[in-house]
Design an enzyme around this catalytic site. Structure first.
Site, PDB file in Angstrom:
ATOM      1  CG  HIS A  52      -5.599  -0.047  -1.478  1.00  0.00           C
ATOM      2  ND1 HIS A  52      -5.884  -1.145  -0.702  1.00  0.00           N
ATOM      3  CD2 HIS A  52      -4.673   0.666  -0.791  1.00  0.00           C
ATOM      4  CE1 HIS A  52      -5.171  -1.081   0.422  1.00  0.00           C
ATOM      5  NE2 HIS A  52      -4.424   0.004   0.382  1.00  0.00           N
ATOM      6  CB  SER A  92      -0.966  -0.059   1.189  1.00  0.00           C
ATOM      7  OG  SER A  92      -1.915   0.972   1.120  1.00  0.00           O
ATOM      8  CD  GLU A 123      -7.902  -3.905  -1.373  1.00  0.00           C
ATOM      9  OE1 GLU A 123      -8.646  -4.827  -0.997  1.00  0.00           O
ATOM     10  OE2 GLU A 123      -8.091  -2.704  -1.079  1.00  0.00           O
TER      11      GLU A 123
END
Lengths: 284, 284
Positions: B176, B134, B203
Site C-alpha cells: 500500500h 499486502s 495497490e
C-alpha cells in the site's frame, strides 16, 4: 525572476506548514532573525487563507513575542486590495514579509501581476526576508503545484501546476510533504522536467534559501529533496493521460535542521560544510 | 534462506494489496500462470486475516475463474493448525500458494518455525509459485516491517521490524506504498542498513521475483524502489530515539508493468531489456 540562481540580497524561507507558533517558535524566530538590521517591522499576508481573521492573530502574537516593532496584518482579499497604495506602502517599509497557508491558487490569483507582488519582490531584492508557510511556500517558485492526489500522483496529468510568484526559478516546492505522502507529486514533476530540484517540506520544517542557492534546513521536521537531474529514462512522453509513469534514477536526500544543500552543485552539505559554505560564500 | 540471491526453482510474487479480484484479474492471472506445468491446484492461506471467512471466498471465486483444478481455503488460525498434517499435505500438492492480506505479525507468529512454513519453502524450492498480497507480501523477506507511522517514519525507531518468513534475503518489502505514503519507512530502513533493496508496492501492483533476483513489475499501479546501497551519510547512529534521521543519497526508481530490475547488478530494466534478461538468464 532571479535566474539562473537565487541572487537577491534578502532571504527566502519556505516552511512546510504547521510551524510552531506558541512554544519555542524555532522557525519563526529564525525568520525574524533574518530581517535586515534595524528593521523589525513585519507584514503578514493572509491572502491564501479562507479564514484570515483566525490565522492573523496567531502570527501577531508570535511576532510580537519575538520583538517586532510593528505588525501589519494584511488580509488582501481581492485584486483591488492587492493594488491598494497604503498596503503597498506597508510592505515597502517591512523587513519581514510572511505569507500564510491556505490555497496557493488564491494567493497567485489575487497577487499575480499586482503592485503588492511587485513590492514584495523589490523588498526581497533589497534585503528583506520573505517567508511563507504551506501554500505560502508552495507558491514561491516560478512554477507551482496547486493540486494532485497524493495517493498515486505518479500518473500522467495527476499533478496540476501553474505559474507561481516567481521569487525563485530553480526549485519546485511542496509542503506537508511527509505527513501527506507527497513523494509521487515531485516524482511526476521531475519526470516531466528534470531540471528543477524538488523540495518536499515536512511540517514544522523549512528551508532558508540563502543567496547563491544554498539551502539550509530548519525546524524539527524533515526536508526531502528529490533530484531528477540525472534521470536516466521515463515513459512519460509516450503515455495517455492517467497512465502510470515509470522513472529510472532519481536521487533522494533527507535534510534535518543544520544540514544544507548547494543547488547549483547539487551537493549535500553536512552541518560543518554548510557553515563553512555560508561563511565563505559571499567571497566566492 | 536462499542467500545470496533468490535461487529457488519457483517464483515469488509480492503484491501491494487491493489487487483486482473481480474484473480482469491481471495480477492473479499472472500468479496462476506461473504454476508448475500440470499442477493447477491452489492453496490460499488466510492466516494474516482477522476475517478469513470474508476473504477466502473472493479468492476461491477468482482462482476458480482462472481454471484452478482444486482450491484449498486454509484459515490456519493458530500454531496447532500450522502443524496439522492434513494442511501440510494440501500445501505439498499445490502448485500455487497464496498468502492473503491482514496483519503480517499474525502471519509470522502463527507460521514461524511451523511444518506449514517448512512445506511452503519446500514447494518454492521445487518450483511452485508463492504469492502474497499486502501483509502476505511484506512478510516474505528475512526481515519485515510490521508497524511504523507513515506520517514521518524517518525518525529513529519509528519503524518496527522483526523476522519475516525468509523466502528471500535481499529485499525489504512494503505494501500500500503510494496510497499510504510509506516512502519514509523504507528510507529509515535504508539508513539503518543500506544493503537491502527497498521495494514499495502500490495497490493493484506487484513484482514477480524471478530466480536470480530479477524483478518484474506487474499490475496497474507502481512499484517504487529505494536503493540505499550508495548511501553517502546519515546521522542515524548518533541520534536519540524519535529524532529525525538525515539521509544523503538514496536512489529512487518507479517501475510500471513490464519494467524490471536486476537486484544483484542494481540495474533498471526497460521492457526490452527485461525480456532479453528473462529469456537469456537461465544460461548466464
Amino acid at each position: 525572476m532571479v535566474s539562473p540562481l537565487f541572487s537577491a540580497s534578502g532571504h527566502l524561507v519556505a516552511i512546510g506548514g504547521a510551524e510552531d507558533k506558541t512554544s519555542d517558535l524555532e522557525i519563526l524566530k529564525k525568520v525574524f532573525s533574518l530581517a535586515p538590521e534595524g528593521n523589525q517591522e513585519v507584514a503578514v499576508i493572509a491572502t491564501a487563507s479562507s479564514i484570515p481573521d483566525e490565522v492573523l492573530p496567531d502570527y501577531e502574537a508570535a511576532f510580537s513575542r519575538l520583538g517586532a516593532s510593528r505588525i501589519h496584518s494584511l488580509g488582501i482579499r481581492d485584486r483591488q486590495e492587492a493594488a491598494d497604495a497604503n498596503t503597498v506602502r506597508l510592505i515597502e517599509q517591512s523587513g519581514v514579509i510572511f505569507l500564510t497557508g491556505g490555497d496557493q491558487l488564491r494567493l497567485t490569483h489575487v497577487l499575480g501581476g499586482s503592485p503588492v507582488l511587485t513590492a514584495i519582490r523589490q523588498r526581497l531584492e533589497d534585503g528583506a526576508v520573505v517567508a511563507g508557510t504551506s501554500a505560502g511556500a508552495a507558491a514561491m517558485p516560478c512554477t507551482m503545484i496547486y493540486n494532485g492526489a497524493a495517493a498515486d500522483a505518479l500518473r500522467k496529468g495527476a499533478v496540476n501546476m501553474t505559474f507561481g510568484l516567481s521569487f525563485i526559478d530553480d526549485l519546485i516546492i511542496d509542503s506537508h510533504f511527509l505527513e501527506r505522502g507527497r513523494f509521487t507529486r515531485l516524482m511526476e514533476v521531475g519526470a516531466s522536467n528534470p531540471e528543477h530540484l524538488g523540495v518536499g517540506l515536512g511540517e514544522d520544517a523549512g528551508v532558508i534559501i540563502h543567496p547563491h542557492g544554498i539551502l539550509e534546513a530548519i525546524g524539527t521536521g524533515h526536508v526531502i529533496l528529490i533530484d531528477s537531474l540525472d534521470l536516466a529514462s521515463s515513459n512519460i512522453a509516450d503515455l495517455e493521460m492517467g497512465e502510470p509513469v515509470a522513472v529510472e534514477h532519481m536521487i533522494l536526500h533527507a535534510l534535518v535542521s543544520g544540514n544544507g544543500f548547494d543547488v547549483e552543485a547539487r551537493r549535500y552539505l553536512v552541518a560543518d560544510e554548510l557553515q563553512a559554505m555560508l561563511a565563505g560564500r559571499v567571497g566566492q
